[in-house]
Motif scaffolding. Structure first.
Motif, mmCIF file in Angstrom:
data_model
loop_
_atom_site.group_PDB
_atom_site.id
_atom_site.type_symbol
_atom_site.label_atom_id
_atom_site.label_comp_id
_atom_site.label_asym_id
_atom_site.label_seq_id
_atom_site.Cartn_x
_atom_site.Cartn_y
_atom_site.Cartn_z
ATOM 1 N N GLY A 81 0.741 -1.200 -0.024
ATOM 2 C CA GLY A 81 0.000 0.046 0.106
ATOM 3 C C GLY A 81 0.666 1.288 0.133
ATOM 4 O O GLY A 81 0.254 2.406 0.472
ATOM 5 N N PRO A 84 -2.012 3.689 -2.918
ATOM 6 C CA PRO A 84 -3.400 3.259 -2.988
ATOM 7 C C PRO A 84 -3.740 3.315 -4.560
ATOM 8 O O PRO A 84 -3.309 4.123 -5.411
ATOM 9 C CB PRO A 84 -4.233 4.169 -2.266
ATOM 10 C CG PRO A 84 -3.274 5.674 -2.432
ATOM 11 C CD PRO A 84 -1.974 5.364 -2.687
ATOM 12 N N ASP A 153 1.429 5.126 3.771
ATOM 13 C CA ASP A 153 1.895 5.102 2.339
ATOM 14 C C ASP A 153 3.329 6.179 1.990
ATOM 15 O O ASP A 153 3.710 6.664 3.070
ATOM 16 C CB ASP A 153 0.688 5.892 1.633
ATOM 17 C CG ASP A 153 0.254 7.141 2.136
ATOM 18 O OD1 ASP A 153 1.212 8.170 2.364
ATOM 19 O OD2 ASP A 153 -1.152 7.380 2.352
#
Length: 203
Positions: A81, A84, A153
């Motif tokens: 991830g 995304p 992220d």
């Protein structure tokens, strides 16, 4: 085995190392220090720009800069991830771009002090770079301080490394002006052990 050419003081190198840990790839990477000031260091042939970080692949090819390397890690482990899917990807890319620009502006101020005699410093140029850092911090404080959970992220990783570099080179003076970012960084560190593990030496 992949080889990461970097420095423990580089915020961009730190970003790559944290991204590798988040993606579960650290055990496939050997970190080798690079001296960008030395004409004898092979970093200048691995990356013709002579900059770090650079990731040497198993076939000998090199990837640079940090954004490209983090994308490579995402390609290797998309389930982690780092980016995304869908439209949210561009929000993460923008956060990474903001943080990278913040790091660049901070580095340029450090380089001015390190490589140019004081009598040759151009205050208007330093003010210009400092303005970038101030605006970037204000933008980040407005947009990126909502509590988050789970693995970070690429945008979050980049922002944490930018704030860490300001702590290292500018004595954390940003903290008094942006308490929300202080809280955000503490929460990031709590859920991302690699942030402490990659902290630069203090001496």
């Amino acid at each position: 085995m992949l080889i990461l050419r970097s420095s423990p003081f580089s915020p961009f190198g730190r970003k790559v190392r944290i991204a590798a840990e988040v993606a579960g790839l650290s055990d496939r990477i050997t970190v080798l220090a690079a001296d960008t000031n030395s004409a004898e260091d092979s970093i200048r042939t691995q990356n013709p720009l002579g900059k770090i970080p650079a990731l040497i692949l198993e076939d000998g090819e090199a990837l640079f800069d940090s954004r490209v390397i983090v994308e490579y890690f995402h390609d290797m482990a998309p389930e982690a991830g780092l980016f995304p899917p869908g439209p949210q990807r561009f929000a993460v890319l923008r956060q990474q771009a903001l943080a990278d620009g913040l790091m660049d502006a901070a580095l340029l101020q450090v380089y001015e002090a390190r490589y140019r005699p004081a009598e040759h410093h151009v205050q208007s140029w330093l003010d210009y770079q400092n303005g970038k850092t101030d605006r970037a911090l204000a933008f980040a404080a407005e947009r990126y301080t909502l509590p988050k959970t789970g693995t970070p992220d690429a945008g979050e990783i980049a922002l944490a490394c930018a704030l860490g570099y300001l702590d290292l080179r500018f004595a954390g003076t940003w903290r008094q002006r942006h308490p929300a970012l202080v809280d955000w960084l503490a929460a990031f560190a709590d859920r991302t052990p690699a942030f402490a593990e990659t902290a630069p030496p203090t001496a």
